[in-house]
Design a protein around this motif. Sequence first.
Motif, mmCIF file in Angstrom:
data_model
loop_
_atom_site.group_PDB
_atom_site.id
_atom_site.type_symbol
_atom_site.label_atom_id
_atom_site.label_comp_id
_atom_site.label_asym_id
_atom_site.label_seq_id
_atom_site.Cartn_x
_atom_site.Cartn_y
_atom_site.Cartn_z
ATOM 1 N N LEU A 21 -3.412 -1.012 -4.614
ATOM 2 C CA LEU A 21 -4.343 -1.585 -5.580
ATOM 3 C C LEU A 21 -3.763 -2.836 -6.233
ATOM 4 O O LEU A 21 -2.547 -2.966 -6.375
ATOM 5 N N ARG A 79 -14.380 8.134 -6.902
ATOM 6 C CA ARG A 79 -13.833 8.222 -8.261
ATOM 7 C C ARG A 79 -14.625 7.354 -9.230
ATOM 8 O O ARG A 79 -14.959 7.771 -10.338
ATOM 9 N N ARG A 100 -11.664 5.969 -3.560
ATOM 10 C CA ARG A 100 -11.788 5.304 -4.864
ATOM 11 C C ARG A 100 -13.250 5.090 -5.252
ATOM 12 O O ARG A 100 -13.604 5.176 -6.435
ATOM 13 N N ASP A 135 -7.911 5.585 -11.741
ATOM 14 C CA ASP A 135 -6.781 5.883 -10.858
ATOM 15 C C ASP A 135 -5.736 6.770 -11.538
ATOM 16 O O ASP A 135 -4.732 7.126 -10.921
#
Length: 559
Positions: A266, A179, A176, A273
Motif C-alpha cells: 500500500l 474492507r 481491500r 487496514d
Amino acid sequence: MTEEKFKLSELPYERITIEAFEKEASDIINQFNQAKDGEEQFSVHKKYYALMEKVSTAMVLAAMRHHGDVSDKFYEGEQEYYDTISPKIESFKVKYQKLLFNSKYRAYLEDKIGKVAFKDIEIKMKSFADVLIPLKQEENALRSRYTKLIAQTKVEFRGEILNLSLMLKYLKSKDRATRIEAAKVRCEKLLTIADELDEIFDKLVANRNKQAKSMEYENFVELGYYNMQRNSYTKEDVANFRNQVKKYLVPLASQMHENRRKRLGLEKLDFVDEGVYFLEGNPIPIGTADDIFAAGKKMYSELSPETNEFFNFMLDHELFDVLGRPNKRAGGYMDMLMLYKAPIIFANFNGTSGDVDVITHECGHAFQGFLTRNDEVAEHNNITMETAETHSMSMEFFTGKWMELFFGERAEDYRKLQLEDAIAFIPYGCMVDEFQEIVYTKPELTPKERREAWKQLEKEYKPHLAFENDEFYGDGRTWQMQRHIYNSPFYYIDYSLAQTCALQFKGLMDEDYMKAWKKYVAFSKQSAKDFFPNMLNHVDLKSPFEDGFMKELVEKIKL
C-alpha cells in the motif's frame, strides 16, 4: 458445592431478592459483632463468603444469559433488577468490611486473609458511601443502555444481517475493496446512533463527576482509581508509563506499521487496514468451531497436566458460550460461577483469528480461576485487573507452539501477527487511558471537544494512521466502540501494563520454555496474595513502573 455433573445452559436460576439478601446480611453483621475472638469472627466471615458466592453466581448467570440474547425480556428484567439493587449490595459489603477493618481482632484476621485484603478494604472505603446509591443505579442503567444499543445495532451486508462482531470477518478481509465496502456500510450505520452514543456518554460523565463530588474528590479520576482497586501504583506512575510508551514503543510500533504497509503493498495505511497483517489476508482458523475446540483439547492436554484437567472440566460442563448470534452482546469475557467453582467464557466466534484468541486469552483467565477456585480465603482471588490480564495475555504466548493445530501451514504467520498485534496494542491502550484522564479531569468538555482530544491523541500514539472517507471513525469516534470507556472507566491501561509483562514471559519462554511455564503457574497461583509489582518480582519479572523498563523491553523485542 461438589463437582457433580452440570451444564452451564441447564443451571437453575433464581433471583436473589434484596429483601432476602438484607436479612441474611444483617444476621452476619450481628454475629460478627457478637463474636468473642478472632477465630469466631473468621467463622462468621466464611458465612459472608457463602452469601457473596450465592449472590455473585446468580448475578453472573443472569448477566451472561442477558448478554447471550439482549432481546430476551426475562433476563433483561433480571439485569435491570440487579442494576438497581447492586449498589445496595455494595453498601452492605462496605459496612461489613469496615467492621473487619476496625476489628479488635484484626491481627488474627490479617494473619488469615492477608495484608493485601486489608489494603483493598481501605481503598473500598474510599470508593463507596451510601450517598452514591442513586447515582450508581443511574450509572448501571446507562451502562446497560449502551451495551444493549451496541448489541442491537445490525448491519445489512451482502445479503446478511450482521451484528458488529460478526462484521469483523469482512472488515479484516484480505480483499481491500471488501474492507472498504464493509467499513462504509458500518460507518453509515454507526452514524445513525452517533447522537445517542454522545448522549449516553454525556450522562455517564456527568454522573461520575457527581459521584466524585459527593465523595469530596476533585474529580472522577481519583475515585476511578479507587474503583479499580489500584493498591500498588498511582496515576503518576501510570502517566510515567504512558510517557515511556510514547518515547520508546511508539517509534518501534511505527516502524512495524511501516513494514506492514510494505507487506500489504500500500502507498499508505488507512483505518480500513488496521489489524490486517498480510497481503494474502490474516490467517484464519481451519475447520469449524468444533475443530477449534478439538485443537484446544489437544493443545492443553500436551501443555501440562494442570491445563489438561482444566480444559476437560470446561468441556465436560459446557462452560463456553462463544458462537455468534444476532442479538448477542459484542465482545468476550471470563467470569466465575463461585457456587460451582466454575469459570465461564463468553465470546463471539466470527471466523477470524480472534476465535483462537478466545481459546488462549480467555482461557488464560479461566485457567487461573480454575487453579485457585478452592482457596478458602476469597480475598486471595480478589485480583486486580493488570494481574488478571497478565494471566490471559501470557497464555496467548505460551500456547504459540501449538498454532499449527489451528492455522495449519499459516501458523508462523499467526505467531507473527500475534507479536505485532501485541506491540500495536500497547500504545492504543495508553491512548484510551489518557483520553479518560482528560475527559474526567475536564468533565465540562462537549462531545465535539472530546472527539478533538481523541484525534490529538491519535497523532501522538498512532501517527501511522490515516482516515479516508470515514465520517464516524475519522471524526474521533473510535473510542465510542470501546465498551470499557463506557462501562469500566480506567480499566483499559491494565491491558497495556499486562502486555508488557506477557512480553517478558515470552522472552523467558524463548530461552527455556518449561522454566518459564513453571514461573507462569507460580505467578497465577499467587493470585492476589501480594501486590502486583511484588508478585512479578517473585517470578523474576520486572514491574512496568521500574526505571528504564520500557527502553529495556523495546531493545529485546525481535520483530
